[in-house]
Structures are given as structure tokens and as C-alpha cells.
Design a protein around this motif. Structure first.
Motif, mmCIF file in Angstrom:
data_model
loop_
_atom_site.group_PDB
_atom_site.id
_atom_site.type_symbol
_atom_site.label_atom_id
_atom_site.label_comp_id
_atom_site.label_asym_id
_atom_site.label_seq_id
_atom_site.Cartn_x
_atom_site.Cartn_y
_atom_site.Cartn_z
ATOM 1 N N ASN A 91 0.852 -1.190 0.000
ATOM 2 C CA ASN A 91 0.000 0.000 0.000
ATOM 3 C C ASN A 91 0.886 1.237 0.000
ATOM 4 O O ASN A 91 2.033 1.187 0.439
ATOM 5 C CB ASN A 91 -0.904 0.039 1.231
ATOM 6 C CG ASN A 91 -1.900 -1.102 1.255
ATOM 7 O OD1 ASN A 91 -2.215 -1.688 0.237
ATOM 8 N ND2 ASN A 91 -2.390 -1.423 2.440
ATOM 9 N N ILE A 108 3.800 1.011 2.551
ATOM 10 C CA ILE A 108 3.533 0.005 3.571
ATOM 11 C C ILE A 108 3.662 -1.364 2.908
ATOM 12 O O ILE A 108 2.922 -1.676 1.974
ATOM 13 C CB ILE A 108 2.129 0.181 4.174
ATOM 14 C CG1 ILE A 108 1.957 1.603 4.707
ATOM 15 C CG2 ILE A 108 1.881 -0.846 5.277
ATOM 16 C CD1 ILE A 108 0.536 2.010 4.961
ATOM 17 N N PHE A 110 3.724 -5.564 3.355
ATOM 18 C CA PHE A 110 3.308 -6.687 4.185
ATOM 19 C C PHE A 110 4.147 -7.898 3.765
ATOM 20 O O PHE A 110 3.937 -8.475 2.710
ATOM 21 C CB PHE A 110 1.812 -6.963 4.006
ATOM 22 C CG PHE A 110 0.954 -5.845 4.506
ATOM 23 C CD1 PHE A 110 0.562 -5.798 5.831
ATOM 24 C CD2 PHE A 110 0.568 -4.815 3.660
ATOM 25 C CE1 PHE A 110 -0.218 -4.756 6.299
ATOM 26 C CE2 PHE A 110 -0.212 -3.770 4.125
ATOM 27 C CZ PHE A 110 -0.608 -3.738 5.450
ATOM 28 N N ARG A 114 4.313 -9.499 8.571
ATOM 29 C CA ARG A 114 4.836 -8.283 9.205
ATOM 30 C C ARG A 114 4.446 -7.081 8.377
ATOM 31 O O ARG A 114 4.376 -7.149 7.157
ATOM 32 C CB ARG A 114 6.368 -8.333 9.289
ATOM 33 C CG ARG A 114 6.886 -9.371 10.217
ATOM 34 C CD ARG A 114 8.387 -9.506 10.148
ATOM 35 N NE ARG A 114 9.074 -8.228 10.238
ATOM 36 C CZ ARG A 114 10.355 -8.077 9.986
ATOM 37 N NH1 ARG A 114 11.097 -9.097 9.627
ATOM 38 N NH2 ARG A 114 10.922 -6.884 10.083
ATOM 39 N N GLU A 115 4.222 -5.986 9.039
ATOM 40 C CA GLU A 115 3.932 -4.724 8.367
ATOM 41 C C GLU A 115 5.151 -3.825 8.514
ATOM 42 O O GLU A 115 5.557 -3.504 9.631
ATOM 43 C CB GLU A 115 2.711 -4.063 8.988
ATOM 44 C CG GLU A 115 2.317 -2.784 8.332
ATOM 45 C CD GLU A 115 1.064 -2.187 8.958
ATOM 46 O OE1 GLU A 115 1.100 -0.982 9.265
ATOM 47 O OE2 GLU A 115 0.092 -2.913 9.144
ATOM 48 N N VAL A 117 6.734 -0.155 7.453
ATOM 49 C CA VAL A 117 6.316 1.158 6.982
ATOM 50 C C VAL A 117 7.539 2.042 6.807
ATOM 51 O O VAL A 117 8.396 2.121 7.693
ATOM 52 C CB VAL A 117 5.345 1.822 7.989
ATOM 53 C CG1 VAL A 117 4.928 3.188 7.513
ATOM 54 C CG2 VAL A 117 4.136 0.939 8.220
#
Length: 142
Positions: A91, A108, A110, A114-115, A117
Motif C-alpha cells: 500500500n 507500507i 506486508f 509483518r507490516e 512502513v
């Protein structure tokens, strides 16, 4: 090795100017002949501007100059190396202010649940498109 994402240059200069402007306005307002309540609120506003500017500058300085690289097999991030097929969603959000959208922003990723940023990414929409293109190529080859 392909560089996919870089930090937006020039933001540190912009927010350093905001900090200096806050200090300058604080010094000017401290020398005005106003009653103490108005002067106090003006100084408080200047202090808030300086503190927010410092926080933003620290965030900019913590962002690596090269955010995402691709070596033909792995995506190389600050957090480590990841295969492209580990990439889930991607994203992005372009920075905006008062109806104006800029070309930098937040990406962002994934990866394996895990995310991750990253802020202050230059040409964030192009970075998103390139990552999605790599992901689609990997899915076709599998």
C-alpha cells in the motif's frame, strides 16, 4: 542491483526552515509589547512548531537514503533480505496538504505477516507499481 525506493531529498531543508521560522517568530513575539497572556500563547505556539519540526526532522534522518533494493532474487530492506514471493500486499499514501498531492509519501509493505512502513519515500506511486510488477513476474514464473 536495482534501487527501487529512495528517501525524498529536500525535506530536511524544508523542515529545518520551519524550525528556524518558529524560533524567529518566538524571538519576535517575546519582544512585543503585549499583555502576558497573549505573549504566552504566542510563545507556546512557537515552541510547538519547533518541537514538531524537530520530531519530523528526526524521522527524516532515521529514514535510510536507499530504502528498497532488488538484486534479481531478493528485496533488500533495512530489516533484511526477503524473497519477492514473500511480499503480500503493498500500500502507499502520497503526502498531501490543503488539496495538493505530492509525489512522495509512505509505503507500507506486508512481508510474511509483518507490516513494514517507510515514510518520506520519493516517487511513492512508482515504487508501488514496480513492487507489484516484480510480484506479478514472480507469480508467473512459479
Amino acid at each position: 542491483m536495482e534501487i527501487i525506493a529512495r528517501k525524498k531529498s529536500g525535506l530536511l531543508l524544508l523542515y529545518s526552515f520551519v524550525i528556524l521560522l518558529g524560533i524567529f517568530m518566538g524571538v519576535l513575539s517575546a519582544n512585543l509589547d503585549e499583555d502576558s497572556t497573549e505573549r504566552g500563547f504566542t510563545l507556546l505556539g512557537c515552541v510547538v512548531i519547533v518541537i514538531v519540526g524537530i520530531i519530523i526532522c528526526v524521522g527524516i534522518l532515521r529514514t535510510p537514503k536507499i530504502i528498497i533494493q532488488y538484486d534479481g532474487e531478493y528485496l533488500i530492506l533495512r530489516e533484511g533480505k526477503f524473497r519477492v514471493n514473500q511480499l503480500g500486499r503493498v500500500n502507499y499514501r502520497r503526502a498531501h496538504a490543503r488539496g495538493i498531492h505530492y509525489n512522495w509519501g509512505k509505503i507500507i509493505l506486508f512481508l510474511d505477516g509483518r507490516e513494514i512502513v517507510y515514510n518520506n519515500v520519493a516517487d511513492v506511486e512508482d515504487v508501488h507499481n514496480r513492487l507489484m510488477e516484480l510480484r506479478l513476474q514472480t507469480e508467473k514464473n512459479s
